[in-house]
Design a protein around this motif. Structure first.
Motif, short mmCIF file in Angstrom:
data_model
loop_
_atom_site.label_atom_id
_atom_site.label_comp_id
_atom_site.label_asym_id
_atom_site.label_seq_id
_atom_site.Cartn_x
_atom_site.Cartn_y
_atom_site.Cartn_z
N LEU A 366 1.22 -1.25 -0.61
CA LEU A 366 0.37 0.02 -0.10
C LEU A 366 1.16 0.88 0.19
O LEU A 366 0.52 1.89 -0.77
N LEU A 367 1.90 1.02 0.75
CA LEU A 367 2.74 2.31 0.59
C LEU A 367 3.69 2.64 -0.48
O LEU A 367 4.31 3.67 -0.89
N LEU A 368 4.12 1.61 -0.97
CA LEU A 368 4.68 1.42 -2.01
C LEU A 368 4.02 2.07 -2.71
O LEU A 368 4.16 3.27 -4.40
N PHE A 369 2.22 1.35 -3.18
CA PHE A 369 1.64 2.26 -4.24
C PHE A 369 1.30 3.35 -4.53
O PHE A 369 1.30 4.30 -5.24
N THR A 370 0.78 4.15 -3.19
CA THR A 370 0.92 5.60 -2.24
C THR A 370 2.61 6.06 -3.07
O THR A 370 1.85 7.13 -3.19
N ALA A 371 3.62 5.99 -2.71
CA ALA A 371 4.28 6.46 -3.04
C ALA A 371 4.47 6.86 -4.44
O ALA A 371 5.21 7.83 -5.23
N ASN A 372 4.39 6.04 -5.34
CA ASN A 372 4.30 5.78 -6.81
C ASN A 372 3.49 6.30 -7.04
O ASN A 372 3.77 7.56 -8.42
N ALA A 373 2.31 7.03 -6.96
CA ALA A 373 1.26 8.26 -7.19
C ALA A 373 2.06 9.82 -7.00
O ALA A 373 2.10 10.29 -7.70
N TYR A 374 2.61 9.44 -5.80
CA TYR A 374 3.06 10.78 -5.22
C TYR A 374 4.18 11.32 -5.78
O TYR A 374 4.59 12.47 -6.06
N PHE A 375 4.87 10.35 -6.65
CA PHE A 375 6.49 10.09 -7.19
C PHE A 375 5.91 10.89 -8.25
O PHE A 375 6.00 11.86 -9.10
N PHE A 376 4.61 9.97 -9.22
CA PHE A 376 3.99 10.93 -10.20
C PHE A 376 3.72 12.09 -10.12
O PHE A 376 3.66 12.92 -11.01
N ALA A 377 2.97 12.48 -9.13
CA ALA A 377 2.54 13.86 -9.27
C ALA A 377 3.22 15.24 -8.57
O ALA A 377 2.71 15.73 -9.04
N PHE A 378 4.75 14.61 -8.02
CA PHE A 378 5.89 15.38 -8.07
C PHE A 378 6.57 15.61 -8.96
O PHE A 378 7.70 16.64 -8.42
N ASN A 379 6.89 14.36 -9.41
CA ASN A 379 8.30 14.68 -10.82
C ASN A 379 8.22 15.75 -11.84
O ASN A 379 7.33 15.20 -12.84
N LYS A 380 8.90 16.50 -11.43
CA LYS A 380 8.46 17.59 -12.70
C LYS A 380 8.91 16.87 -14.27
O LYS A 380 8.99 17.89 -15.62
N ARG A 381 9.63 15.38 -14.12
CA ARG A 381 9.89 15.15 -15.55
C ARG A 381 8.52 14.83 -16.95
O ARG A 381 8.66 14.68 -17.53
N PHE A 382 7.88 14.51 -15.50
CA PHE A 382 6.29 14.06 -16.12
C PHE A 382 5.51 15.39 -16.29
O PHE A 382 5.19 16.37 -16.31
#
Lengths: 470, 303
Positions: A366-382
């Motif tokens: 659960l933490l891994l997938f949440t972290a993944n969602a946060y990664f997409f939300a805050f990574n300026k490369r996307f």
């Protein structure tokens, strides 16, 4: 009336635009009026004589069901108004603090609207608590409990105990079919100076058991019962204690092999059904939980989730582009799906893992997938649109994931309650009670939703007000 | 100074398009027109000026340099951006205007009079009680402009405002813009893009011509002619005369190019700009269309 409304509308529009946008002058009066009407309807339901409980309960449950459509309509109309007038360009022009107040208003309004179906139930309950004297009933029922056995006895005797395979000293025997039957529930003892009676229900709460009482005590019980029972629609057909006891002792025995043949051995109540319903009604009122589900705290705990989700979705809808909201919802739907598939694969691979470790593994995933969602939300490369879609998902996930973590943590620490085969090497430690965990889950959801909304409110504003990277 | 920018560069890696504008200056009361063919960076430039799009370079709004910690929320309260596609309004038009006025902090007792003033100024009084779907595109644009003017913006950014407007509405809108700039109660500058070269050049103090993302020309329209030693005319004659005209141009060693039915003719500045028209008439051509584009960015389109 219309002129008066227009005047208020105009006044609010020019003086308090934020309140006008929220439609407080439309929805609050409508909700109050509906509360009043439904509430009064709940109060108007006649309680003298007491209606049959199931009819009474069905009436309010049907009222709740009938109110579902108008409630949905009100929610939809409210959402449409917000989308029209509290759109991104208006909402994002507000300072953070006001944006957050708008969210609190959404929670308040959704809770107010969606509780409409239950208003009747609650006022009806309030009325019953006023009309019915619970404390007095609790006193009365103890007395009536004792006397009831002299007035009504069901499934009391067997015709022919000789036919039984086995008779037991405690008053039960087992018949040919293996069913337990009781017998001899009202008889004199061997010395003929006392009665052996089988105490049974008035309100189903009395612990059924054989009791030996003196004849004088029996007469007193009968008098006390007669003195009280009429208050509960339990008027009796016989009033002389001596006559009643003698009649009971002479009552023919009934063989009650089949349930369909069950009938009273004796009954001196004019309307047993009314009396039984009256007692039952009182008991339901005292035990609120079984009275109406809207009176149960557990119901509201779950219900809070509905209003919070609605409020979060609406505040997001007001803060982002409609198209991006759609993408956000897609991520909200697809991300857990992918999570589910991965979790299923992991569960398959680690199928021998015990419950405690499975919960820990669940937490990790659960933490891994949440972290993944946060990664997409805050990574300026996307792309910004993609990031915002994931931010919307994170906004919704955060309070839910926080709750799930508590639930999983509880499960992981609660190994003592697992099946015996899992208890080996189990270090059971629950720092809180299960009720505390349930409460904690609710508060986490609430606080998580507030923090998440405050934080992502700033995120959306920054995203849309600051120049975009495309 | 309302807005200045130097070395604006915006790249779109996927399309490999790059906008490069060395400098823009928007002084108080000025109208800057941005022209160029489709896909050459006009909307990108306006989005950058309006603070909608991030780009490298130095931007300065109202005397303050844009930095990492710039409060765009405060900055944008002074910028009015009307995109090409105006978002739909819900409710009555006046309701929306009143809401904007209230949100912008206009006191309730002053709001009605203030809005009436703006609506009268834009000739919208008769339409204020209508709804968005009940008015034409031209009126929508003017209502959007009215909404933007409520907050007394210091910078008006208009992306293709003349698109979809008939010629009279275009004239009316541009005249409104001129009038807005004459209001001395607050300083304003306008930057707008358009394909209506003649109309936009008529009102603009400064023109920017973009070609493939590069600022080919930036300056007053008059400066355009000063840079050249040739007159440039746009001519259309009767179809029957077209072949004869081409022969005439070749015979006189005149440079020309064709854009559809129009010919763009360049002539050395030996006489006046009217001489060429006189010559055509003398030669017996039936001139259907004639325009001196020596001072117009139009001449840049075919270069």
């Amino acid at each position: 009336m219309k002129a008066y409304f227009n005047k208020i509308d105009h006044h609010l529009l020019q003086k308090y635009p934020n309140l006008w946008v929220l439609g407080v002058h439309i929805y609050i009066p409508i909700i109050l009026a509906l509360y009043l009407v439904i509430g009064i309807a709940g109060l108007l339901y006649p309680l003298n004589p007491l209606p049959e409980f199931y009819r009474y309960r069905d009436f309010f449950e049907n009222t709740s069901v009938t109110m579902i459509l108008p409630t949905i309509l009100l929610v939809v109309i409210f959402i449409i108004r917000q989308v029209k007038f509290n759109s991104k360009r208006v909402h994002l022009s507000l300072p953070y603090k006001q944006q957050f107040l708008v969210f609190l208003y959404f929670i308040f309004l959704f809770l107010s609207i969606t509780t409409l179906p239950f208003v009747g139930n609650i006022t009806a309950y309030i009325k019953t608590t006023i009309v019915l004297d619970e404390a007095q009933f609790s006193e009365d029922v103890k007395i009536m409990q004792k006397g009831f056995v002299h007035f009504y006895l069901e499934k009391s005797y067997v015709d022919d105990p000789e036919d039984c395979v086995e008779a037991e000293a405690n008053g039960f025997y087992i018949d040919d079919y293996g069913d337990h039957r009781s017998y001899k529930r009202y008889e004199l003892n061997d010395t003929k100076d006392s009665l052996i009676v089988y105490r049974h229900f008035v309100d189903y709460s009395y612990n059924n058991d054989l009791d030996t009482i003196s004849l004088d005590q029996a007469y007193r019980e009968i008098d006390s019962f007669i003195a009280l029972s009429h208050k509960y629609q339990g008027d009796v057909t016989k009033v002389d204690p001596l006559q009643i006891v003698n009649a009971n002792l002479k009552t023919d025995r009934f063989y009650t092999k089949f349930e369909k043949n069950v009938r009273p051995a004796f009954s001196y109540l004019q309307d047993y059904g009314a009396f039984d319903n009256n007692i039952n009604f009182h008991n339901k009122v005292i035990n609120k939980g079984s009275f109406f589900f809207p009176l149960e705290w557990d119901f509201w705990r779950g219900y809070m989730f509905v209003t919070l989700v609605l409020a979060i979705l609406l505040i997001i809808l007001c803060s982002v582009n409609i198209a991006e909201f759609g993408w956000g919802m897609l991520v909200v739907a697809l991300h857990p799906t992918v999570f589910g598939i991965v979790a299923a694969l992991v569960a398959f691979l680690f199928r021998d893992v015990d419950g405690e470790n499975a919960s820990t593994l669940g937490m990790f995933l659960l933490l891994l997938f949440t972290a993944n969602a946060y990664f997409f939300a805050f990574n300026k490369r996307f792309k910004p649109a993609l990031r915002r879609a994931f931010a919307i998902a994170c906004h919704i996930y955060t309070p839910v994931v926080a709750c799930l973590l508590i639930v999983l943590f509880k499960e992981a620490s609660d190994c003592c309650y697992f099946d015996a085969s899992y208890r080996q090497n189990c270090d059971c430690f629950l720092p809180f009670t299960r009720n505390q965990y349930n409460l904690m889950t609710l508060y986490t959801l609430l606080i998580g939703a507030l923090i998440s909304t405050y934080f992502f409110g700033r995120y959306y504003k920054k995203q849309y007000v600051n120049p975009q990277i495309k | 100074m309302i807005f200045t920018a130097t070395n604006i560069v915006k790249q779109y890696p996927r399309s490999k398009f790059q906008l490069q504008v060395p400098n823009i200056t928007l002084s108080e009361g000025a109208i800057v027109g941005v022209v160029g063919e489709n896909g050459n960076g006009k909307t990108t430039l306006l989005n950058i000026v309006a603070g909608e799009l991030e780009a490298s370079g130095s931007l300065n709004y109202f005397g303050e340099e844009v930095k990492q910690d710039t409060d765009w929320s405060a900055l944008k309260s002074k910028i009015a951006f009307i995109p090409q596609r105006i978002p739909r309004w819900y409710g009555s038009l006046i309701q929306n205007l009143k809401l904007k006025a209230a949100l912008d902090g206009i006191p309730a007792e002053e709001s009605d009079a203030y809005l009436d003033e703006i609506l009268s100024f834009l000739g919208l009084m008769d339409y204020k009680h209508l709804k968005w779907t009940e008015i034409s595109t031209g009126y929508r644009l003017r209502f959007e402009l009215a909404r933007m003017l409520i907050g007394k913006p210091n910078l008006l950014v208009l992306d293709e405002p003349l698109a979809n407007l008939d010629i009279n509405t275009q004239q009316k809108f541009l005249s409104d813009l001129k009038n807005i700039l004459q209001d001395k109660s607050y300083s304003t500058a306008v930057i707008l893009s358009s394909q209506q070269l003649h109309e936009i050049e008529t009102v603009s103090d400064h023109m920017i011509f973009l070609r493939k993302g590069e600022s080919v020309f930036s300056g007053a329209v008059n400066e355009l002619e000063a840079d050249h030693d040739q007159f440039v005319f746009e001519v259309q004659v009767e179809a029957a005369d077209k072949a004869r005209l081409l022969t005439y141009l070749q015979a006189n060693n005149l440079t020309y190019g064709a854009t559809g039915e129009y010919l763009q003719v360049s002539i050395d500045k030996t006489g006046t700009s009217n001489d060429f028209l006189s010559d055509l008439i003398k030669e017996g051509f039936t001139v259907k269309y004639y325009r001196n584009i020596s001072k117009s960015t139009k001449r840049l389109f075919n270069q």
